[in-house]
Design an enzyme around this catalytic site. Sequence first.
Site, PDB file in Angstrom:
ATOM      1  N   TYR A   1     -13.777  -0.558   4.590  1.00  0.00           N
ATOM      2  CA  TYR A   1     -14.421   0.141   3.727  1.00  0.00           C
ATOM      3  C   TYR A   1     -15.722  -1.125   4.186  1.00  0.00           C
ATOM      4  CZ  TYR A   1     -18.021   2.966   2.090  1.00  0.00           C
ATOM      5  OH  TYR A   1     -18.999   3.413   1.886  1.00  0.00           O
TER       6      TYR A   1
ATOM      7  N   ARG B   1      -6.183   2.327   8.515  1.00  0.00           N
ATOM      8  CA  ARG B   1      -6.384   2.484   7.070  1.00  0.00           C
ATOM      9  C   ARG B   1      -7.417   1.420   6.789  1.00  0.00           C
ATOM     10  NH1 ARG B   1      -3.237   5.821   3.185  1.00  0.00           N
ATOM     11  NH2 ARG B   1      -1.258   5.992   4.535  1.00  0.00           N
TER      12      ARG B   1
ATOM     13  N   ILE C   1       8.682  -4.706   8.921  1.00  0.00           N
ATOM     14  CA  ILE C   1       8.014  -3.875   7.126  1.00  0.00           C
ATOM     15  C   ILE C   1       8.215  -2.461   7.272  1.00  0.00           C
ATOM     16  CG2 ILE C   1       6.510  -3.919   5.235  1.00  0.00           C
ATOM     17  CD1 ILE C   1       6.169  -7.346   5.590  1.00  0.00           C
TER      18      ILE C   1
ATOM     19  N   TYR D   1      -2.013  -8.391   6.882  1.00  0.00           N
ATOM     20  CA  TYR D   1      -1.677  -7.606   7.568  1.00  0.00           C
ATOM     21  C   TYR D   1      -2.882  -6.577   7.414  1.00  0.00           C
ATOM     22  CZ  TYR D   1       0.129  -2.569   6.296  1.00  0.00           C
ATOM     23  OH  TYR D   1      -0.007  -1.160   6.357  1.00  0.00           O
TER      24      TYR D   1
ATOM     25  N   LYS E   1       1.990  -8.837   9.372  1.00  0.00           N
ATOM     26  CA  LYS E   1       1.922  -7.525   9.400  1.00  0.00           C
ATOM     27  C   LYS E   1       1.432  -6.660  10.135  1.00  0.00           C
ATOM     28  CE  LYS E   1       3.414  -3.305   6.926  1.00  0.00           C
ATOM     29  NZ  LYS E   1       3.462  -2.589   5.589  1.00  0.00           N
TER      30      LYS E   1
ATOM     31  N   THR F   1       0.466  -1.317   0.199  1.00  0.00           N
ATOM     32  CA  THR F   1      -0.122  -0.461  -0.142  1.00  0.00           C
ATOM     33  C   THR F   1       0.668   1.575   0.178  1.00  0.00           C
ATOM     34  OG1 THR F   1       0.061  -0.116   2.276  1.00  0.00           O
ATOM     35  CG2 THR F   1      -1.993  -1.153   1.078  1.00  0.00           C
TER      36      THR F   1
END
Length: 289
Positions: A111, A142, A207, A137, A165, A48
Amino acid sequence: MDNLRGTGVALVTPFTPTPDRAVDYPALRRLIDFTLEGGVEYLVINGTTAESPTLTTEERAEILRVAKEHVAGRVPLVYGIGGNDTAAVERTIRSTDLTGIAALLSASPYYNKPTQRGIIAHYQRVADASPVPVLLYNVPGRTSSNLTAATTLELAKHPNIIGIKEASGNLEQCITIAAAKPDDFLLISGDDIMTTSLISFGAVGIISVLANAFPRRFSDMTRAALAGDFPAASKLLFGFVELNPLMYEESNPVGVKAALAAQGLCADAVRLPLVEGSEGLKERISVLL
């Protein structure tokens, strides 16, 4: 998967500072060399931080091809494929040449705000479809949904899901995962400033966003923490305390691209709906540099 221990870089996608914001492949090669010369252990392509939602299918394929060719086996590559349409993610996985890729990094659906049962079902389908191991992840800031510790531990039972992650910012959640996870399940920090803390109770590395611009300092910090030298790791970590929030003040990767531009590594160009950093942000980053 010991080759995913240490510092991975969530590599940005350099764009030309022209109206079309074309992918700048010479700058991409330059950035790959810069991070590898800085001692990082692996690269994440098309995550991303790479602004992957704004890349075309053709651009993603060419970026992957260029990265494979230029890295030439020097370090492992992780590739990002995620989304909020499970069937579309499956189709993308099946149509992508993942030859030579160490693992897939897949962000939790955004979303839709699925339930934990929905998240589990999504990732099980992704893992079944992937010809390479999958890293979860979790980035609730986000996606607006959190992979709970219980969900992560349930997904850790899938033979093709090898780690997570973790960027929830919730230390208690991360500790719960570390305490109960299978020995071979990788806990990887997804938050630069929390790297040493997570390593102290079992994470295998990070990461990183910051390592795009500071690969040597960041990889030295991570290696010191993994070696148990937390005083040395903390000293390096403290050097990022003022800089780290500037990376996200106007959204990621706006800040880190400003830091890269200040070092002459690539332009600070981003694609809409992101815009380049404000003059005030760039000035504060330059002062800290």
